[in-house]
Scaffold this motif. Sequence first.
Motif, PDB file in Angstrom:
ATOM      1  N   LEU A 281       0.850  -1.180   0.000  1.00  0.00           N
ATOM      2  CA  LEU A 281       0.000   0.000   0.000  1.00  0.00           C
ATOM      3  C   LEU A 281       0.890   1.235   0.000  1.00  0.00           C
ATOM      4  O   LEU A 281       2.043   1.180   0.416  1.00  0.00           O
ATOM      5  CB  LEU A 281      -0.886   0.009   1.253  1.00  0.00           C
ATOM      6  CG  LEU A 281      -1.826  -1.192   1.448  1.00  0.00           C
ATOM      7  CD1 LEU A 281      -2.445  -1.170   2.842  1.00  0.00           C
ATOM      8  CD2 LEU A 281      -2.914  -1.201   0.383  1.00  0.00           C
ATOM      9  N   SER A 282       0.349   2.360  -0.454  1.00  0.00           N
ATOM     10  CA  SER A 282       1.154   3.582  -0.455  1.00  0.00           C
ATOM     11  C   SER A 282       1.147   4.222   0.928  1.00  0.00           C
ATOM     12  O   SER A 282       0.192   4.060   1.706  1.00  0.00           O
ATOM     13  CB  SER A 282       0.604   4.579  -1.477  1.00  0.00           C
ATOM     14  OG  SER A 282      -0.601   5.166  -1.009  1.00  0.00           O
ATOM     15  N   ARG A 283       2.215   4.960   1.230  1.00  0.00           N
ATOM     16  CA  ARG A 283       2.318   5.661   2.510  1.00  0.00           C
ATOM     17  C   ARG A 283       1.155   6.629   2.702  1.00  0.00           C
ATOM     18  O   ARG A 283       0.537   6.694   3.776  1.00  0.00           O
ATOM     19  CB  ARG A 283       3.648   6.426   2.559  1.00  0.00           C
ATOM     20  CG  ARG A 283       3.869   7.223   3.837  1.00  0.00           C
ATOM     21  CD  ARG A 283       5.117   8.076   3.700  1.00  0.00           C
ATOM     22  NE  ARG A 283       4.916   9.148   2.733  1.00  0.00           N
ATOM     23  CZ  ARG A 283       5.898   9.789   2.093  1.00  0.00           C
ATOM     24  NH1 ARG A 283       7.150   9.432   2.293  1.00  0.00           N
ATOM     25  NH2 ARG A 283       5.631  10.761   1.248  1.00  0.00           N
ATOM     26  N   ASP A 284       0.828   7.382   1.643  1.00  0.00           N
ATOM     27  CA  ASP A 284      -0.230   8.383   1.779  1.00  0.00           C
ATOM     28  C   ASP A 284      -1.599   7.739   1.970  1.00  0.00           C
ATOM     29  O   ASP A 284      -2.454   8.280   2.679  1.00  0.00           O
ATOM     30  CB  ASP A 284      -0.251   9.303   0.551  1.00  0.00           C
ATOM     31  CG  ASP A 284       0.906  10.297   0.567  1.00  0.00           C
ATOM     32  OD1 ASP A 284       1.637  10.332   1.576  1.00  0.00           O
ATOM     33  OD2 ASP A 284       1.071  11.034  -0.425  1.00  0.00           O
ATOM     34  N   PHE A 285      -1.821   6.575   1.348  1.00  0.00           N
ATOM     35  CA  PHE A 285      -3.094   5.880   1.562  1.00  0.00           C
ATOM     36  C   PHE A 285      -3.249   5.473   3.025  1.00  0.00           C
ATOM     37  O   PHE A 285      -4.326   5.628   3.610  1.00  0.00           O
ATOM     38  CB  PHE A 285      -3.194   4.644   0.669  1.00  0.00           C
ATOM     39  CG  PHE A 285      -4.381   3.776   0.995  1.00  0.00           C
ATOM     40  CD1 PHE A 285      -5.655   4.123   0.569  1.00  0.00           C
ATOM     41  CD2 PHE A 285      -4.235   2.614   1.768  1.00  0.00           C
ATOM     42  CE1 PHE A 285      -6.754   3.344   0.897  1.00  0.00           C
ATOM     43  CE2 PHE A 285      -5.323   1.833   2.093  1.00  0.00           C
ATOM     44  CZ  PHE A 285      -6.596   2.202   1.650  1.00  0.00           C
ATOM     45  N   ILE A 286      -2.177   4.949   3.610  1.00  0.00           N
ATOM     46  CA  ILE A 286      -2.243   4.548   5.022  1.00  0.00           C
ATOM     47  C   ILE A 286      -2.501   5.766   5.899  1.00  0.00           C
ATOM     48  O   ILE A 286      -3.309   5.726   6.836  1.00  0.00           O
ATOM     49  CB  ILE A 286      -0.938   3.841   5.438  1.00  0.00           C
ATOM     50  CG1 ILE A 286      -0.782   2.536   4.663  1.00  0.00           C
ATOM     51  CG2 ILE A 286      -0.939   3.553   6.943  1.00  0.00           C
ATOM     52  CD1 ILE A 286       0.565   1.860   4.867  1.00  0.00           C
TER      53      ILE A 286
END
Length: 441
Positions: A281-286
């Motif tokens: 998953l992307s950092r910004d999504f988390i």
Amino acid sequence: MTAADVAAVPLSDLDHRAQLRRAVIASTVGTTIEWYDFLLYGQMAAIVFAKLYFPSSDPLTGTLQAFAVFAVGFLARPIGAAIFGHYGDRIGRKAALIATLLLTGLSTFLVGCVPTYEQIGIWGAVVLVVLRFIQGIGVGGEWGGSVLLSMEWARTSKNHGLIAAWPQFGGPAGFFLANLAILGFSQLSGDQFLSWGWRVPFLLSIVMVAIGLWIRLGILETPIFRQVIAEERVSRTPVVEVFKRQPEEVFLTAFARMGQMAPVFVYIAFIFPYGTQVVHLSRDFILVGLQIAAFLSFFTIPLSGYLSDRLGRKQVYIFGAVATGLFGFAYFAMVDTAIPVLVILAMLITTAFHDMMWGPLAALTAEVFTPRLRYSGASIGFQLAAVFAGGPAPLIATALLAATGSGYVIALYIFGCAVVSVVATALLPNLRDRDFARDHI
């Protein structure tokens, strides 16, 4: 005006209600700032510090090293609880809280100034450890004073759960602001985030400290502590005395936090290396998912505090612990799908179950200690859990992942922590209806 002078000042009902409101606001704003400082470090440890301060390690080892620095703050928290618990029970809640705010805020500001490994080698990590330790001391003394500043202005114990839930509200509020700052400056700085973007959220801490200090300077000492002074019941060595007179309560409140504290740092810190390196998953999504979950806490924490006033502290807390322990397995199953809706839903459910413990926790802890030892007892009991539950949790989760490659083993760890919480909470005395203002030992 000295504390003794304040003890002699009578307040009208209108003034008392005004002071209660100001105390609740001051406590909530103060804990928001303190938790912003403390949790910002945790997020950056997962996102940035492994790359900037341990660049020669592989990603998983670097993450372990960064989380080890993160854990140092938890080791310092019981020390801060003992130091400020002593002064909070000796000279007052307000003075101790002003000191903790300054200590935490200034150390956080300085984190934003630390040179990287590329600039000064291993000394960058050493300075981070020192600042994290100082930060932990400040946070260790903050919680107990904030809770008591609110609860000890209440005229009765009927609404202690709801009143004390507002300082607890500072936890997700600080986390929300920390994530918002990271997300905002991640977008603003773009490719320069590892160069300068990550530093700005730490530097902004100094502005928040100034606001919190202005609010806290405007409140009076609590009526219960003024009464302790007036009746000359101030303990000479409150930390020593609380361990002599209420040792069971200190350790039971610490173990009661096991199922609350360990899982939450798996969910808000370990999720970054797990989500980015395992699930991709992307950092910004988390960050966005955690922001949504933190927003949910704005409602679930006051609600759980209110429910504890109606249904009982222990009943609500144990329900939250059981639900947290059981849902851990479903959490990793949902995150492993990498389906955005399911991942965010998993974050929301774990947040709701966690808040069933976090909301009532302040009143549950504070009510078991006698007034003249309350700051020391509540703070030390609360912060001892940081040593064996909070700080090691991301480290343990990372080590379990490295050894097994499975999130379900981490869920088993969460389940074990929940069992400890249920047993310890059940053994705590149920003292909700006892006179909160009078010594009972």
